[in-house]
Design a protein around this motif. Structure first.
Motif, PDB file in Angstrom:
ATOM      1  N   ASP A 153     -35.347  -2.631  22.534  1.00  0.00           N
ATOM      2  CA  ASP A 153     -34.202  -3.417  22.116  1.00  0.00           C
ATOM      3  C   ASP A 153     -33.200  -2.459  21.470  1.00  0.00           C
ATOM      4  O   ASP A 153     -33.481  -1.885  20.421  1.00  0.00           O
ATOM      5  N   PRO A 154     -32.048  -2.232  22.089  1.00  0.00           N
ATOM      6  CA  PRO A 154     -31.102  -1.244  21.565  1.00  0.00           C
ATOM      7  C   PRO A 154     -30.432  -1.674  20.263  1.00  0.00           C
ATOM      8  O   PRO A 154     -29.830  -0.855  19.576  1.00  0.00           O
ATOM      9  N   ASN A 155     -30.540  -2.945  19.893  1.00  0.00           N
ATOM     10  CA  ASN A 155     -29.906  -3.431  18.677  1.00  0.00           C
ATOM     11  C   ASN A 155     -30.723  -3.151  17.417  1.00  0.00           C
ATOM     12  O   ASN A 155     -30.221  -3.342  16.317  1.00  0.00           O
ATOM     13  N   ARG A 156     -31.976  -2.732  17.593  1.00  0.00           N
ATOM     14  CA  ARG A 156     -32.825  -2.417  16.434  1.00  0.00           C
ATOM     15  C   ARG A 156     -33.276  -0.976  16.574  1.00  0.00           C
ATOM     16  O   ARG A 156     -34.369  -0.688  17.022  1.00  0.00           O
ATOM     17  N   LYS A 157     -32.426  -0.062  16.164  1.00  0.00           N
ATOM     18  CA  LYS A 157     -32.607   1.366  16.408  1.00  0.00           C
ATOM     19  C   LYS A 157     -33.705   2.016  15.575  1.00  0.00           C
ATOM     20  O   LYS A 157     -34.143   3.116  15.886  1.00  0.00           O
ATOM     21  N   THR A 158     -34.187   1.351  14.533  1.00  0.00           N
ATOM     22  CA  THR A 158     -35.235   1.945  13.704  1.00  0.00           C
ATOM     23  C   THR A 158     -36.602   1.309  13.945  1.00  0.00           C
ATOM     24  O   THR A 158     -37.589   1.782  13.411  1.00  0.00           O
ATOM     25  N   LEU A 159     -36.650   0.251  14.739  1.00  0.00           N
ATOM     26  CA  LEU A 159     -37.905  -0.455  15.012  1.00  0.00           C
ATOM     27  C   LEU A 159     -38.258  -0.377  16.488  1.00  0.00           C
ATOM     28  O   LEU A 159     -37.377  -0.308  17.344  1.00  0.00           O
ATOM     29  N   THR A 160     -39.546  -0.428  16.768  1.00  0.00           N
ATOM     30  CA  THR A 160     -39.969  -0.579  18.156  1.00  0.00           C
ATOM     31  C   THR A 160     -40.109  -2.066  18.419  1.00  0.00           C
ATOM     32  O   THR A 160     -41.095  -2.693  18.041  1.00  0.00           O
ATOM     33  N   ARG A 161     -39.085  -2.614  19.027  1.00  0.00           N
ATOM     34  CA  ARG A 161     -39.073  -4.004  19.472  1.00  0.00           C
ATOM     35  C   ARG A 161     -38.632  -3.969  20.920  1.00  0.00           C
ATOM     36  O   ARG A 161     -37.714  -3.250  21.293  1.00  0.00           O
ATOM     37  N   TRP A 162     -39.269  -4.786  21.742  1.00  0.00           N
ATOM     38  CA  TRP A 162     -39.091  -4.709  23.186  1.00  0.00           C
ATOM     39  C   TRP A 162     -38.204  -5.819  23.729  1.00  0.00           C
ATOM     40  O   TRP A 162     -38.188  -6.923  23.200  1.00  0.00           O
ATOM     41  N   ALA A 163     -37.533  -5.505  24.816  1.00  0.00           N
ATOM     42  CA  ALA A 163     -36.794  -6.468  25.619  1.00  0.00           C
ATOM     43  C   ALA A 163     -37.411  -6.425  27.015  1.00  0.00           C
ATOM     44  O   ALA A 163     -37.686  -5.346  27.538  1.00  0.00           O
ATOM     45  N   ILE A 164     -37.664  -7.599  27.585  1.00  0.00           N
ATOM     46  CA  ILE A 164     -38.340  -7.691  28.884  1.00  0.00           C
ATOM     47  C   ILE A 164     -37.571  -8.642  29.793  1.00  0.00           C
ATOM     48  O   ILE A 164     -37.219  -9.742  29.387  1.00  0.00           O
ATOM     49  N   GLY A 165     -37.355  -8.203  31.026  1.00  0.00           N
ATOM     50  CA  GLY A 165     -36.860  -9.087  32.069  1.00  0.00           C
ATOM     51  C   GLY A 165     -37.980  -9.247  33.098  1.00  0.00           C
ATOM     52  O   GLY A 165     -38.731  -8.309  33.352  1.00  0.00           O
TER      53      GLY A 165
END
Length: 183
Positions: A149-161
């Motif tokens: 997720d490019p909006n949370r640059k300090t966390l590893t959070r994923w975006a999936i399609g």
């Protein structure tokens, strides 16, 4: 009523003479020897990613056994190792591999047996993976595409399609913990 149309001109040109030189490639290496010489099966649906240290890794489907596999270069020796991550039925189709902000490999993939979208994650390139189901309603999870997720640059959070085959839709989901909207 007459239609006035303008022609679209292609954005390329043809030249005479030699073509530009192709970029140089490394010598290909075998990362996982074939399980069988039988062409029915085979390794399929490869996804490649490069970690923050510049080391490549791949996720792929083992069609002979119906399993999700992962291969990476050992950080110390540079030799490739391959391991089976999920072998619970026919799993691992259409994998998408990405690395988290701290270098942990994560793979989304389709579980054909249960018709689910799954995710396998490890804490590092040499740690063991754990798998979880992301979406389980209907026939979901084909053709996943995973990215940070490019909006949370300090966390590893994923975006999936991914594809929702049951309803003929494509879906997008962001890993929880964000402001606004629903989770």
């Amino acid at each position: 009523m007459a239609c006035t149309c303008s022609a679209v001109k292609p954005n390329f040109f043809i030249t005479s003479g030699p073509l530009p030189e192709a970029p140089k490639w490394s010598t290909p290496i075998t990362i996982d020897p074939a399980f069988s010489s039988d062409p029915a099966g085979g390794y399929q649906y490869i996804s490649v990613a490069i970690d923050s240290a510049g080391k490549p890794a791949v996720a792929y489907f083992d069609g002979w056994n119906g399993d999700l596999k992962f291969a990476a270069a050992n950080p110390t020796s540079g030799k490739w190792f391959a391991e089976t991550l999920d072998k619970s039925g026919s799993v691992g189709l259409y994998p998408s591999l990405a690395f988290g902000r701290s270098g942990q490999p994560t793979i989304t993939y389709y579980d054909r047996t249960n018709k689910d979208l799954k995710m396998a994650s490890a804490s590092s390139n040499t740690a063991s993976f754990s798998a979880t189901r992301i979406h389980t309603t209907g026939d979901v999870g084909r053709f996943s595409s995973l990215m940070l997720d490019p909006n949370r640059k300090t966390l590893t959070r994923w975006a999936i399609g991914y594809e929702d085959t049951s309803n003929g839709n494509y879906k997008y989901a962001i890993q929880g913990g964000f402001d606004g909207g629903t989770q």
